[in-house]
Every structure is written in structure tokens, then in C-alpha cells.
Design an enzyme around this catalytic site. Structure first.
Site, PDB file in Angstrom:
ATOM      1  N   SER A  64       0.789  -1.227   0.000  1.00 15.97           N
ATOM      2  CA  SER A  64       0.000   0.000   0.000  1.00 15.97           C
ATOM      3  C   SER A  64       0.824   1.280   0.000  1.00 15.97           C
ATOM      4  O   SER A  64       0.366   2.307  -0.484  1.00 15.97           O
ATOM      5  CB  SER A  64      -0.927   0.024   1.222  1.00 15.97           C
ATOM      6  OG  SER A  64      -1.800  -1.071   1.173  1.00 15.97           O
ATOM      7  N   THR A  65       2.019   1.248   0.578  1.00 14.57           N
ATOM      8  CA  THR A  65       2.805   2.473   0.683  1.00 14.57           C
ATOM      9  C   THR A  65       4.179   2.292   0.060  1.00 14.57           C
ATOM     10  O   THR A  65       4.677   1.175  -0.073  1.00 14.57           O
ATOM     11  CB  THR A  65       2.992   2.897   2.156  1.00 14.57           C
ATOM     12  OG1 THR A  65       3.789   1.916   2.822  1.00 14.57           O
ATOM     13  CG2 THR A  65       1.653   3.041   2.870  1.00 14.57           C
TER      14      THR A  65
END
Length: 166
Positions: free
Chosen positions: A16-17
Site C-alpha cells: 500500500s505504501t
């Protein structure tokens, strides 16, 4: 394991990051494929992209689904269902698509393999839960519409009977 040695597989990896890495997912899935004798022919990676984003917001997911349609591989390996999608609706859509085109799904963390009878049973149960939830939503919407109508609220689009003055 639900697929014979030499079965062509693909990996889908997502984090996600930007501060995260897909390296751990990749290592575990490559080890699993090696143990099963599966041949990895492609790796799809979405890095720094939320699983809440749909197909349009995840280029590797879109490419993978297009390749699945073309039967570029026989089985997709993911580390966890959350890597594939965050919502039940998205997961059901993806797994329905796989079923339509004859692609199996292996979820490493949960040892789910739709190439086996128990794996297919699991996904049928998930599908049934999704269908149940859609029906519940429809019931709540219809109940709300019935209540609004009983309270005299006008439903639908405006009738458009007013004429504009020229």
C-alpha cells in the site's frame, strides 16, 4: 496442490505504501511455486497502491486480469486475499472472472487453492456470503423507499411539468 508440475503460474504482489516492499511476498510465493513444481511465467506488482483502489487505479492488476482473460497462465498466486482486493465485492468480481476464464487462484497465507475441491468450496461460500449481503442491501433500500412513500415523500425524478417562460 491442485495443479500438476509444470503448471504455468503468475504472481500478483501489492503493497500500500512506498515504504513497504513486495520482497517478502515474492520470496514466499516463489518458494511455494518451486516446491509445487509450478513454472512462474509472469509477476505483476502494484507498489504504493491501496487495495481499495479498483482495477483502473492498479495498473498491474489490470494487466494481470487482461492476461488471465487471454489465459496467459493457469493459476495466480497471491500471498493474501487482501493483496488482491480489500472489498468483498472486488474479490468476488475477480474470482468470478477467474472462474469464467478457467484460471485457478492460490492464496498462500490461507492455503486456499481453487484448483482443489476444498478451495472451490471456500470460494463458493464466499460468493454465497456476497450474494446474501447484496440481497440484504436491496432489502434495506426497499424498506427505506417504502417508508419514505408511506410518509408521503415523492420518489423518483421530478415530473418536469413546469414550463419555462420565454
Amino acid at each position: 496442490m491442485g495443479a500438476t508440475k509444470g503448471t504455468t503460474v503468475a504472481l500478483y504482489l501489492r503493497v500500500s505504501t512506498g515504504g513497504q516492499t513486495v520482497a517478502n511476498q515474492r520470496r514466499e510465493l516463489e518458494d511455494m511455486a518451486d516446491r509445487a513444481g509450478w513454472k512462474i511465467i509472469d509477476v505483476y506488482q502494484d507498489e504504493g497502491i491501496s487495495g481499495a483502489k479498483g482495477r483502473n487505479g492498479r495498473p498491474a492488476l489490470d494487466r494481470m486480469l487482461n492476461d488471465a482473460t487471454r489465459r496467459h497462465f493457469k493459476k495466480l498466486l497471491v500471498w493474501d486475499l487482501s493483496r488482491l482486493g480489500r472489498s468483498l465485492r472486488d474479490l468476488i468480481s475477480i474470482t468470478d472472472h477467474f472462474q469464467e476464464v478457467g484460471i485457478d487462484l492460490y492464496v498462500h497465507k490461507d492455503a486456499i487453492d481453487t484448483g482443489t475441491a476444498s478451495g472451490r468450496l471456500f470460494f463458493h461460500m464466499v460468493g454465497a456470503i456476497g450474494e446474501f449481503e447484496r440481497e440484504r442491501i436491496r432489502e434495506r433500500i426497499n424498506a427505506g423507499l417504502a417508508r419514505a412513500k408511506a410518509e408521503g415523500k415523492r420518489l423518483g425524478r421530478p415530473s418536469g411539468t413546469s414550463k419555462s417562460k420565454v
